[in-house]
Design a protein around this motif. Structure first.
Motif, mmCIF file in Angstrom:
data_model
loop_
_atom_site.group_PDB
_atom_site.id
_atom_site.type_symbol
_atom_site.label_atom_id
_atom_site.label_comp_id
_atom_site.label_asym_id
_atom_site.label_seq_id
_atom_site.Cartn_x
_atom_site.Cartn_y
_atom_site.Cartn_z
ATOM 1 N N THR A 265 -10.190 0.183 -5.106
ATOM 2 C CA THR A 265 -9.064 -0.676 -5.476
ATOM 3 C C THR A 265 -8.839 -1.879 -4.548
ATOM 4 O OG1 THR A 265 -7.602 0.849 -4.274
ATOM 5 C CG2 THR A 265 -7.804 1.155 -6.661
ATOM 6 N N ILE A 266 -8.739 -1.645 -3.242
ATOM 7 C CA ILE A 266 -8.261 -2.697 -2.334
ATOM 8 C C ILE A 266 -9.231 -3.875 -2.185
ATOM 9 C CG2 ILE A 266 -7.511 -3.207 0.030
ATOM 10 C CD1 ILE A 266 -6.218 -0.498 0.159
ATOM 11 N N PRO A 267 -10.560 -3.688 -2.046
ATOM 12 C CA PRO A 267 -11.436 -4.868 -1.935
ATOM 13 C C PRO A 267 -11.298 -5.834 -3.115
ATOM 14 C CG PRO A 267 -12.627 -2.908 -1.280
ATOM 15 C CD PRO A 267 -11.331 -2.438 -1.832
ATOM 16 N N ARG B 194 3.365 -3.889 -10.893
ATOM 17 C CA ARG B 194 2.639 -4.267 -9.677
ATOM 18 C C ARG B 194 3.167 -3.510 -8.461
ATOM 19 N NH1 ARG B 194 3.531 -9.849 -11.696
ATOM 20 N NH2 ARG B 194 1.775 -10.349 -13.035
ATOM 21 N N SER B 195 4.481 -3.339 -8.388
ATOM 22 C CA SER B 195 5.085 -2.625 -7.251
ATOM 23 C C SER B 195 4.627 -1.172 -7.212
ATOM 24 C CB SER B 195 6.614 -2.681 -7.344
ATOM 25 O OG SER B 195 7.070 -4.004 -7.304
ATOM 26 N N VAL B 196 4.642 -0.518 -8.375
ATOM 27 C CA VAL B 196 4.190 0.875 -8.454
ATOM 28 C C VAL B 196 2.691 0.955 -8.161
ATOM 29 C CG1 VAL B 196 3.941 2.886 -9.963
ATOM 30 C CG2 VAL B 196 6.021 1.522 -10.061
ATOM 31 N N ALA C 99 -1.846 2.492 -4.738
ATOM 32 C CA ALA C 99 -3.151 2.081 -4.213
ATOM 33 C C ALA C 99 -3.161 1.866 -2.711
ATOM 34 C CB ALA C 99 -3.615 0.799 -4.907
ATOM 35 N N VAL C 100 -2.002 1.565 -2.104
ATOM 36 C CA VAL C 100 -1.959 1.200 -0.685
ATOM 37 C C VAL C 100 -1.110 2.163 0.147
ATOM 38 C CG1 VAL C 100 -1.387 -0.618 0.961
ATOM 39 C CG2 VAL C 100 -2.294 -1.238 -1.282
#
Length: 282
Positions: free
Chosen positions: A49-51, A243-245, A250-251
């Motif tokens: 997810t993060i990259p 997006r917040s959820v 994810a983070v």
């Protein structure tokens, strides 16, 4: 830069936990085997997810192909289901350790938890396959804009202009199984709390609570974020909410793993100090 630093902390923090568990004989226990498995899942999960999130933050055209989007959603669910299974097994492990301590070593053998881990892996790999195949045959009319920070099955399904009733039934069935896992975890901890309250000594109660308290915090974070993502009361939510959820799932949840199981775990901190001392002496 903040997201990049968080990502590096997640990766190196989980790698350090995994390395300590592999090298330190005192951590060769079922509970730490599950923590190590959880660390592996978090490393892989954030890599999925993060990259991509970082790349999109640096570019004006935030585009991805349908195949890449579907693959990201598939692996997101594979790792999510695996994490759900591991957390359930950890709850069962804590239940045996606290509620049935005399039988713990005979029930939770090395062979058993390796078999349980293999079952979790196979189930996680195959559980999203049907939904992935069904989504791959959908028709999309556009505009194909994902209102989230990563690709996931529900926002992809929402973009389709063909019949999605069958996919939504499959999705509901899988969500029900995840909620069943949560129910098993909840029942385990209800039983654990009742047994802890029966312990007469204050020190014994504190020790018992400390062994399962960190795990319970992580369980609440994980299943709570899943609930906000997949259990929807309204038909649609604002893009800011999605997006917040998504960022939380994810983070924040992967970030909690090295903090809870690393910085707050006394045995892992002791093992780290021991290894650090031995490196200085050599």
């Amino acid at each position: 830069m903040v997201l990049l630093l968080i990502y590096l902390f997640i990766v190196f923090g989980n790698m350090l936990i995994l390395l300590l568990i592999l090298l330190e004989p005192s951590l060769q226990l079922p509970m730490y085997f599950f923590i190590g498995t959880l660390s592996c899942i978090e490393i892989c999960y954030t890599a999925v997810t993060i990259p991509k999130m970082l790349a999109h933050l640096l570019t004006q055209k935030k585009r991805t192909s349908f195949t890449n989007c579907l693959l990201q959603a598939y692996f997101l669910h594979v790792l999510g289901v695996a994490e759900c299974c591991v957390l359930t097994l950890m709850a069962y492990d804590r239940y045996l350790a606290i509620c049935k301590p005399l039988r713990y070593s005979t029930i939770m053998t090395t062979g058993l938890f390796i078999k349980l881990a293999i079952v979790c892996l196979l189930w996680s790999l195959y559980s999203p396959v049907v939904e992935t195949i069904l989504i791959s045959h959908l028709t999309f009319c556009g505009p194909n804009q994902i209102e989230n920070v990563f690709c996931d099955f529900p926002p992809i399904i929402d973009l389709a202009c063909s019949d999605t009733r069958l996919i939504k039934m499959v999705e509901s069935a899988l969500s029900s199984l995840i909620m069943l896992n949560f129910l098993c975890v909840l029942l385990s901890y209800v039983k654990i709390v009742f047994d802890i309250l029966k312990i007469k000594t204050k020190g014994g109660r504190q020790k018992a609570f400390s062994t399962c308290g960190a795990h319970l915090i992580f369980v609440v974070l994980f299943f709570g974020s899943i609930g906000f993502m997949y259990i929807r009361i309204a038909k649609s939510y604002s893009p800011a909410y999605n997006r917040s959820v998504g960022v939380t799932f994810a983070v924040i949840v992967p970030l909690a793993n090295p903090v809870i199981y690393g910085l707050r775990n006394q045995q892992i901190k002791t093992a780290f100090k021991k290894r650090l001392t031995s490196l200085k002496c050599s």
